[in-house]
Design an enzyme around this catalytic site. Structure first.
Site, mmCIF file in Angstrom:
data_model
loop_
_atom_site.group_PDB
_atom_site.id
_atom_site.type_symbol
_atom_site.label_atom_id
_atom_site.label_comp_id
_atom_site.label_asym_id
_atom_site.label_seq_id
_atom_site.Cartn_x
_atom_site.Cartn_y
_atom_site.Cartn_z
ATOM 1 N N GLY A 31 -2.749 0.672 -6.581
ATOM 2 C CA GLY A 31 -3.376 1.993 -6.631
ATOM 3 C C GLY A 31 -3.821 2.547 -5.296
ATOM 4 O O GLY A 31 -4.557 3.538 -5.257
ATOM 5 N N CYS A 71 -2.527 6.180 -4.850
ATOM 6 C CA CYS A 71 -3.292 7.104 -5.706
ATOM 7 C C CYS A 71 -4.653 7.386 -5.095
ATOM 8 O O CYS A 71 -5.098 8.539 -5.008
ATOM 9 C CB CYS A 71 -3.480 6.494 -7.089
ATOM 10 S SG CYS A 71 -1.980 6.007 -7.943
#
Length: 735
Positions: free
Chosen positions: A453, A456
Site C-alpha cells: 500500500g 496508495c
C-alpha cells in the site's frame, strides 16, 4: 440610525424565515455553490483577460461566476458569455449581471448560461423567471428593509438568493450605498427569507466572520480579478470559508479488507496528513498481505451514485484516484470529474500487479490513458509508466525520468516517477513536468517487507497536502518523509505473513500519544477540586472570619495591606513577564492589562491607607514577612522556568481564590458601605474582577488542555503550590 439598528428594526415575518446558507438553497444550487462567488471585472483582470481569471478561479473550486461588464455593448457581452461558457465547461455556474436579453441570446447560440443576477432597477425577477425557466438561477441585489418586503411578496421560487452589500467600501462600485459591515449584514440576513451572499470590498479576513454571520457565500471582485495568482487566491478564500481548514479529500479506489492498501490505506494516509477522508469504492477485493484471490466490481451506475451523493453535499478539495477496474468504471469517473472538476486530482494508475501481471484489459488501459489529462498529478510505478507510454520498462533512473517527462508532455499533468522498482540501493523519486524535472527526492532503500500500500498512501498523502495549499514540490517532500517514517515502523504492526502494511500513524502515536487532551472546563474542575482542602482551610482562618464580621483589629488589617503591597509590586512584574512570553496577542494584552491594574488601581487602594500622599517608598516600607518572601520566590521561580503555562498557572490562584473569597465575604458583610473593610471587600467582589478572573481561568486551563501531559502536570503543581502560598499569606495576618 446604524445599519445594525436599521435592520434590527425590521419586523420579523409572521412565520420564521428558513435557515440560511446551504440548508436553504434551492434544488438548482448544490451545497456550497455560493460559497465563493466570482464577479468579473475586465479592468482588474488586466492583459491576461477575464477568461483566464475565470479559468483559474474555477479550477481552484469557484462554483459560480457572474459576468459583469457595464461598458460592453450587447454583442460583446453575448460573445463574452459564449467564451466563458466554453472556459467553464460545466465546472461552475455562469450567470450574467443584469442583461436578460443577452442571456436569452447566448442561450439561443447554445452557450450554457445558468441564470442572471438582477439589480433593484433591472428587469423584474418574475419576468426573468418566466423567460429563463424553472431550472435557471435568479439572484437579486438587496440591502434595505423594503427590499425584503418585496422579496416576501414574490411567488415562492422566483429568486434563489440575495446579493447583500456592500460590506466594505469598494472602488469597483463607486456609487455603492453605505457599507453594512459584518454586523449590518448579520442583522439583514437574520430577517431574510432567502440565502444571502455578502458582496463589496470583501477580503480574506472577512470570509470566516461573514460565514459566522449567516452568509451563504461571499462574492468577490478585486480579491480574485486583481490577484497575481487567482487560482491560489481562490484556494485561500475557499479555505477561509471552510472555517478551520481541514482539507476534504475523496478517495476513488478499491477496497482492501486487510487494511493495507486501497481506500483503507488512503483514508489512513489522508488522516495522517491532516485531512478529512471520504471514499467511493470502485471494487471489492478478497485479499491479504500475500495477494488477491478475488475481485468484485459493482455496477458502474452504482459507482456514479456514490460520486453524485458526495458531490451534491460536500465540497471536495482533492480527489485521489486508485484502482479503476474496467473501462465502464473509468468512463463514469471521467464523466464525474468533468462535471465537478475538483481543485486537485491525483491519479495513481493501478495497472500492473507486483507479480508483473497486467490488471486491466486493452480497452480499460486506453480509457485510463484518456483519463490522464483530467489529473493534476500522476503517480505511476515504473511498470505502469511504461504501459501508459506503450514502451518497455525503464532500465535505469535517467530513462525513467525521460519517460516521466514524455508522459507529462502528453497528458499536461505533473508526474511523480518512483524508482522503487529499479532494485538499486537508492530509491529515488522525482517530480517531473513537460519541460523536465522540477525536483529530485533522493533516499536510500528501506530494507523491509512492510511495503503493502505504499503507492496508495503516497498519492493520497500528496493529494491531502496539496489541498492544504502546499506547493507540489513541498507536498511530495513532506509526504515522502512521513511515508518513510511509516514504512520503517511497519514491522511493529505484525500484520500478516506476506508484505505487511505501513504504520500510518506511528509518528503521530510516538509524538502525541493516545491520551485524550482534557477540555478547559475539565481542567478547571479538576484543579479546583484538588485545592478544596486548601480552600476550606482558608475559609476557617480567623483573619478572614473577623474581616467578614468587622471585628478584625485595624492594625492587623494594615499589617496585611503592607505585606499585600509588597506582594502586588512583584506580582505585577510576573504578570508583565507572562505578557512578554504569551503565545497570542490576545493573551499578551490580557496579562499586560492585569499588570497595569495591579500597579495603578490596587496599589492606589493600598496606598490610601498606608501612604496617603500616594504610591511611593512609604507604601513598601514594611519588611517582607516569611510568607510574603516564600510566595514571591515561588512566582519568580515560575517566571525563571521560562514555560508560559507554568507561569500563568502559578499566577492563577491570586485571581481565582481572591475572587472566590472576596465574593463570599462581601455577601456575608451584606454590602454595608459602613463596614470597616468595605473598600477591600468591594474591590474583590467587583464584577470587573470576576470577569477578569473568568478570563484568566479560561486562558490558563485552555492552555493546559493543549500541552502535553508532563507540562500539564507541572502547571497543576505550580497552581497548587500558589494556592498553598495564598493560604499561608492569609494565615500570616492572624489577629
Amino acid at each position: 440610525m446604524t445599519a445594525v439598528d436599521l435592520f434590527a428594526a425590521v419586523p420579523a415575518p409572521e412565520t420564521a424565515p428558513p435557515e440560511r446558507g446551504g440548508d436553504a438553497l434551492a434544488s438548482r444550487l448544490r451545497a456550497d455553490d455560493l460559497a465563493l462567488y466570482l464577479v468579473t471585472d475586465p479592468v482588474l483582470s488586466g492583459e491576461r483577460g477575464v477568461a483566464a481569471v475565470v479559468d483559474a478561479a474555477v479550477t481552484a473550486g469557484v462554483r459560480i461566476v457572474q459576468l459583469r461588464d457595464k461598458e460592453a455593448d450587447h454583442a460583446s457581452f453575448v460573445a463574452q458569455l459564449e467564451v466563458l461558457s466554453r472556459v467553464i465547461d460545466g465546472r461552475a455556474l455562469l450567470v450574467a449581471d443584469d442583461r436578460l436579453d443577452a442571456v436569452l441570446e447566448a442561450r439561443r447560440r447554445r452557450a450554457r448560461v445558468d441564470g442572471i443576477h438582477l439589480g433593484q432597477s433591472d428587469a423584474s425577477p418574475t419576468a426573468a423567471r418566466s423567460l429563463l425557466g424553472p431550472e435557471a438561477i435568479v439572484g437579486l441585489t438587496a440591502n434595505r428593509p423594503e427590499h425584503l418586503d418585496a422579496v416576501r411578496a414574490l411567488p415562492p421560487g422566483t429568486v434563489d438568493y440575495l446579493g447583500v452589500g456592500v460590506i466594505r467600501p469598494t472602488s469597483t462600485k463607486p456609487d455603492h450605498p453605505e457599507p453594512l459591515g459584518v454586523a449590518g449584514f448579520a442583522a439583514f440576513a437574520a430577517q431574510s427569507p432567502l440565502p444571502c451572499v455578502a458582496i463589496g470590498g470583501i477580503g480574506y479576513d472577512d470570509v470566516a466572520p461573514l460565514r459566522a454571520a449567516g452568509a451563504a457565500g461571499v462574492a468577490v471582485v478585486s480579491a480574485l480579478c486583481a490577484a497575481p495568482d487567482p487560482q491560489g487566491a481562490a484556494r485561500g478564500l475557499l479555505r477561509a470559508w471552510g472555517a478551520g481548514g481541514v482539507p476534504r479529500v475523496l478517495s476513488i479506489a478499491g477496497s482492501d479488507p486487510s487494511g493495507g492498501a486501497g481506500i483503507q490505506a488512503d483514508l489512513k494516509a489522508i488522516a495522517a496528513n491532516g485531512g478529512y477522508g471520504m471514499a467511493v469504492i470502485t471494487a471489492l477485493t478478497a485479499q491479504n498481505t500475500r495477494g488477491v484471490s478475488a475481485v468484485h466490481v459493482p455496477p458502474a451506475e452504482f459507482l456514479r451514485a456514490q460520486l453524485d451523493a458526495i458531490g451534491e453535499d460536500v465540497r471536495v478539495d482533492a480527489v485521489k484516484i486508485g484502482m479503476l477496474a474496467g473501462s465502464a468504471v473509468i468512463a463514469e469517473v471521467a464523466s464525474w470529474l468533468r462535471s465537478h472538476r475538483p481543485p486537485t486530482v491525483v491519479l495513481d494508475p493501478v495497472m500492473v500487479a507486483t507479480s508483473g501481471h497486467r490488471l486491466l484489459d486493452d480497452d480499460a488501459e486506453q480509457a485510463l490513458r484518456e483519463l490522464l489529462p483530467l489529473a493534476d498529478l500522476i503517480t505511476p510505478n515504473l511498470p505502469e509508466l511504461a504501459v501508459l507510454l506503450g514502451e518497455p520498462p525503464a532500465a535505469d533512473w535517467a530513462a525513467a525520468r525521460g519517460q516521466a517527462q514524455r508522459l507529462a508532455a502528453a497528458s499536461g499533468a505533473l508526474v511523480l516517477v518512483k524508482g522503487g522498482h529499479l532494485g538499486t540501493a537508492e530509491a529515488p523519486d522525482a517530480l517531473v513536468g513537460p519541460r523536465g524535472t522540477l525536483r529530485d527526492y533522493p533516499g536510500p532503500r528501506l530494507r523491509t517487507t512492510s511495503t503493502h500500500g505504499t503507492g496508495c498512501s503516497l498519492s493520497a498523502g500528496v493529494a491531502t497536502r496539496r489541498a492544504a495549499d502546499h506547493e507540489w514540490r513541498d507536498a511530495v517532500a513532506e509526504v515522502r518523509e512521513w511515508l518513510r517514517e511509516s514504512i520503517a515502523a511497519g514491522t511493529e504492526l505484525q500484520v500478516g505473513s506476506g508484505h505487511g502494511p505501513v504504520s500510518h500513524f506511528s509518528g503521530l502515536w510516538r509524538r502525541g500519544g493516545l491520551t485524550t487532551a482534557p477540555a478547559a472546563d475539565a481542567v478547571a474542575a479538576e484543579w479546583w477540586e484538588t485545592i478544596a482542602p486548601i480552600r476550606r482551610a482558608i475559609d476557617e482562618l480567623p483573619f478572614l472570619r473577623r474581616m467578614a464580621d468587622g471585628t478584625l483589629p485595624v492594625p492587623t488589617f494594615l499589617g496585611y495591606l503592607a505585606q499585600d503591597a509588597l506582594y502586588l509590586r512583584e506580582y505585577a512584574r510576573t504578570l508583565a513577564e507572562a505578557a512578554r512570553i504569551a503565545p497570542t496577542p490576545q493573551e499578551q494584552a490580557f496579562w499586560a492589562r492585569c499588570a497595569e491594574q495591579s500597579v495603578i488601581a490596587e496599589l492606589q487602594l493600598h496606598a490610601s491607607l498606608l501612604s496617603p500622599e500616594g504610591i511611593g517608598a512609604a507604601t513598601f516600607d514594611a519588611p517582607a514577612a516569611p510568607a510574603t518572601v516564600a510566595y514571591l520566590d515561588h512566582l519568580r521561580g515560575a517566571a525563571f522556568d521560562g514555560d508560559y503555562g507554568v507561569l500563568v498557572a502559578a499566577l492563577l490562584p491570586c485571581f481565582w481564590i481572591y475572587a472566590d473569597v472576596g465574593t463570599r465575604l462581601h455577601a456575608e458583610a451584606g454590602g454595608d458601605p459602613s463596614h470597616p473593610f468595605a473598600a477591600w471587600l468591594d474591590e474583590y467582589a467587583d464584577p470587573r474582577f470576576a470577569e477578569a478572573t473568568a478570563q484568566a481561568i479560561d486562558i490558563v486551563t485552555g492552555h493546559a488542555g493543549r500541552v502535553d501531559a508532563a507540562t500539564r502536570d507541572r502547571m497543576r503543581v505550580a497552581f497548587v503550590r500558589s494556592s498553598e502560598h495564598e493560604r499561608a499569606f492569609f494565615a500570616a495576618a492572624a489577629p
